[in-house]
Design an enzyme around this catalytic site. Structure first.
Site, PDB file in Angstrom:
ATOM      1  N   VAL A 164       3.137  -7.489   4.089  1.00 57.52           N
ATOM      2  CA  VAL A 164       4.538  -7.690   4.498  1.00 57.52           C
ATOM      3  C   VAL A 164       4.626  -8.057   5.988  1.00 57.52           C
ATOM      4  O   VAL A 164       5.493  -8.852   6.383  1.00 57.52           O
ATOM      5  CB  VAL A 164       5.345  -6.392   4.216  1.00 57.52           C
ATOM      6  CG1 VAL A 164       6.761  -6.482   4.749  1.00 57.52           C
ATOM      7  CG2 VAL A 164       5.376  -6.113   2.720  1.00 57.52           C
ATOM      8  N   TYR A 165       3.728  -7.530   6.817  1.00 59.85           N
ATOM      9  CA  TYR A 165       3.787  -7.776   8.269  1.00 59.85           C
ATOM     10  C   TYR A 165       3.067  -9.054   8.712  1.00 59.85           C
ATOM     11  O   TYR A 165       2.970  -9.337   9.909  1.00 59.85           O
ATOM     12  CB  TYR A 165       3.279  -6.549   9.033  1.00 59.85           C
ATOM     13  CG  TYR A 165       4.237  -5.360   9.008  1.00 59.85           C
ATOM     14  CD1 TYR A 165       5.518  -5.466   8.467  1.00 59.85           C
ATOM     15  CD2 TYR A 165       3.860  -4.125   9.530  1.00 59.85           C
ATOM     16  CE1 TYR A 165       6.391  -4.382   8.448  1.00 59.85           C
ATOM     17  CE2 TYR A 165       4.726  -3.037   9.521  1.00 59.85           C
ATOM     18  CZ  TYR A 165       5.990  -3.169   8.974  1.00 59.85           C
ATOM     19  OH  TYR A 165       6.847  -2.089   8.975  1.00 59.85           O
ATOM     20  N   SER A 171      -1.221  -4.396   8.275  1.00 59.34           N
ATOM     21  CA  SER A 171      -0.376  -5.500   8.782  1.00 59.34           C
ATOM     22  C   SER A 171      -0.602  -6.860   8.125  1.00 59.34           C
ATOM     23  O   SER A 171       0.064  -7.826   8.498  1.00 59.34           O
ATOM     24  CB  SER A 171      -0.509  -5.674  10.311  1.00 59.34           C
ATOM     25  OG  SER A 171       0.108  -4.620  11.008  1.00 59.34           O
ATOM     26  N   VAL A 192       0.843  -1.203   0.000  1.00 54.87           N
ATOM     27  CA  VAL A 192       0.000   0.000   0.000  1.00 54.87           C
ATOM     28  C   VAL A 192       0.882   1.258   0.000  1.00 54.87           C
ATOM     29  O   VAL A 192       0.635   2.210  -0.745  1.00 54.87           O
ATOM     30  CB  VAL A 192      -0.909  -0.002   1.258  1.00 54.87           C
ATOM     31  CG1 VAL A 192      -1.618   1.324   1.425  1.00 54.87           C
ATOM     32  CG2 VAL A 192      -1.922  -1.146   1.181  1.00 54.87           C
ATOM     33  N   ASP A 193       1.905   1.230   0.827  1.00 57.12           N
ATOM     34  CA  ASP A 193       2.823   2.367   0.979  1.00 57.12           C
ATOM     35  C   ASP A 193       3.449   2.732  -0.375  1.00 57.12           C
ATOM     36  O   ASP A 193       3.455   3.911  -0.777  1.00 57.12           O
ATOM     37  CB  ASP A 193       3.907   1.940   1.981  1.00 57.12           C
ATOM     38  CG  ASP A 193       4.620   3.102   2.646  1.00 57.12           C
ATOM     39  OD1 ASP A 193       4.209   4.257   2.421  1.00 57.12           O
ATOM     40  OD2 ASP A 193       5.582   2.845   3.383  1.00 57.12           O
TER      41      ASP A 193
HETATM   42  N1  AR6 Z   1      -4.914  -1.223  -2.223  1.00 53.01           N
HETATM   43  C1  AR6 Z   1      -5.484  -1.916  -1.209  1.00 53.01           C
HETATM   44  N2  AR6 Z   1      -4.867  -2.912  -0.552  1.00 53.01           N
HETATM   45  C2  AR6 Z   1      -3.609  -3.231  -0.948  1.00 53.01           C
HETATM   46  C3  AR6 Z   1      -2.940  -2.547  -1.992  1.00 53.01           C
HETATM   47  C4  AR6 Z   1      -3.655  -1.494  -2.643  1.00 53.01           C
HETATM   48  N3  AR6 Z   1      -3.107  -0.791  -3.634  1.00 53.01           N
HETATM   49  N4  AR6 Z   1      -1.688  -3.093  -2.126  1.00 53.01           N
HETATM   50  C5  AR6 Z   1      -1.593  -4.076  -1.207  1.00 53.01           C
HETATM   51  N5  AR6 Z   1      -2.741  -4.177  -0.507  1.00 53.01           N
HETATM   52  P1  AR6 Z   1       1.093  -4.154   3.092  1.00 53.01           P
HETATM   53  P2  AR6 Z   1       1.669  -4.213   6.002  1.00 53.01           P
HETATM   54  C6  AR6 Z   1      -3.092  -5.079   0.622  1.00 53.01           C
HETATM   55  O1  AR6 Z   1       2.223  -5.080   2.830  1.00 53.01           O
HETATM   56  O2  AR6 Z   1       1.442  -5.671   6.069  1.00 53.01           O
HETATM   57  C7  AR6 Z   1       5.394  -1.730   3.300  1.00 53.01           C
HETATM   58  O3  AR6 Z   1       6.630  -2.018   2.715  1.00 53.01           O
HETATM   59  C8  AR6 Z   1      -2.220  -6.298   0.815  1.00 53.01           C
HETATM   60  O4  AR6 Z   1      -2.693  -7.378   0.001  1.00 53.01           O
HETATM   61  O5  AR6 Z   1       0.918  -2.971   2.219  1.00 53.01           O
HETATM   62  O6  AR6 Z   1       1.075  -3.332   7.062  1.00 53.01           O
HETATM   63  C9  AR6 Z   1       5.490  -0.639   4.351  1.00 53.01           C
HETATM   64  O7  AR6 Z   1       6.444   0.345   4.013  1.00 53.01           O
HETATM   65  C10 AR6 Z   1      -2.423  -6.593   2.289  1.00 53.01           C
HETATM   66  O8  AR6 Z   1      -3.615  -7.343   2.518  1.00 53.01           O
HETATM   67  O9  AR6 Z   1       1.173  -3.547   4.617  1.00 53.01           O
HETATM   68  C11 AR6 Z   1       5.876  -1.400   5.582  1.00 53.01           C
HETATM   69  O10 AR6 Z   1       7.269  -1.626   5.635  1.00 53.01           O
HETATM   70  C12 AR6 Z   1      -2.647  -5.198   2.918  1.00 53.01           C
HETATM   71  O11 AR6 Z   1      -2.919  -4.336   1.806  1.00 53.01           O
HETATM   72  C13 AR6 Z   1       5.159  -2.717   5.415  1.00 53.01           C
HETATM   73  O12 AR6 Z   1       4.966  -2.888   4.014  1.00 53.01           O
HETATM   74  C14 AR6 Z   1      -1.465  -4.661   3.694  1.00 53.01           C
HETATM   75  O13 AR6 Z   1      -0.246  -5.027   3.082  1.00 53.01           O
HETATM   76  C15 AR6 Z   1       3.792  -2.716   6.063  1.00 53.01           C
HETATM   77  O14 AR6 Z   1       3.227  -4.001   5.966  1.00 53.01           O
END
Ligand code: AR6
Length: 171
Positions: A124-125, A121, A32-33
């Site tokens: 990646v988390y 979370s 997402v970030d």
């Molecule tokens: N829109 C909606 N949901 C999404 C999108 C999107 N564009 N892309 C991914 N997801 P994550 P975390 C979902 O990894 O686990 C980063 O590197 C994805 O499938 O984005 O909190 C940050 O900088 C998952 O279900 O966040 C931190 O270092 C959810 O969003 C770390 O990752 C969250 O996945 C944070 O990890």
């Protein structure tokens, strides 16, 4: 407050505030970030750097939230929150719940009426989707926030179905 679910990309949501699943550095990452900074443009990172140079010299602590501009995204603000890394040995649920509560507080203070959350979370988390959905949905339902709508944006159908089941159970 109305709680809604959509399957899709959080960067395309037309809401007042979009929540970013950030890390403590506030300087970007994947998931997402990465999508938010890529589509929102450099203005967001500029404000994040300014936050690191002022209020958050040591980074944004896990479970807290802070806002910046949304740059070119179809929203007014991005609210950055840092979810906990999942652990099987330690219960960090209170930190995940805190991400949602603190983000809603920031949104309320900004005067936002609508907010979109990703499943913080669960990427990646590595937080299991089922458990994350239960914590997220119950925390938002019990928040007592004054917003009109809190929308969960789930990237894939499997995640959407989990949130849908949990919302029927608790909502
Ligand atoms: N829109 C909606 N949901 C999404 C999108 C999107 N564009 N892309 C991914 N997801 P994550 P975390 C979902 O990894 O686990 C980063 O590197 C994805 O499938 O984005 O909190 C940050 O900088 C998952 O279900 O966040 C931190 O270092 C959810 O969003 C770390 O990752 C969250 O996945 C944070 O990890």
């Amino acid at each position: 407050m109305k709680l809604t679910l959509v399957q899709g990309d959080i960067t395309e949501q037309r809401v007042d505030a979009i929540v970013n699943a950030a890390n403590s550095s506030l300087l970007g990452g994947g998931g997402v970030d990465g999508a938010i900074h890529r589509k929102g443009g450099p203005e967001i990172l500029e404000e994040c750097r300014a936050l690191r140079a002022s209020r958050y010299g040591g980074g944004l602590p896990v479970g807290q939230a802070v806002s910046t501009t949304a740059g070119r995204l179809p929203a007014r603000w991005v609210i950055h929150t840092v979810g906990p890394v999942y652990s099987r040995n330690e219960d960090r649920s209170h930190l995940l719940a805190s991400c949602y509560r603190e983000s809603l507080k920031v949104a309320d203070a900004l005067g936002a009426a609508t907010i979109a959350f990703p499943a913080v979370s669960t990427g990646v988390y590595r937080w299991p989707m089922d458990d994350a959905a239960r914590i997220s949905v119950t925390t938002v339902l019990r928040s007592g926030s004054n917003l009109d709508e809190a929308r969960f944006v789930l990237f894939d159908l499997a995640a959407y179905e989990v949130f849908d089941r949990v919302l029927r159970e608790f909502g």
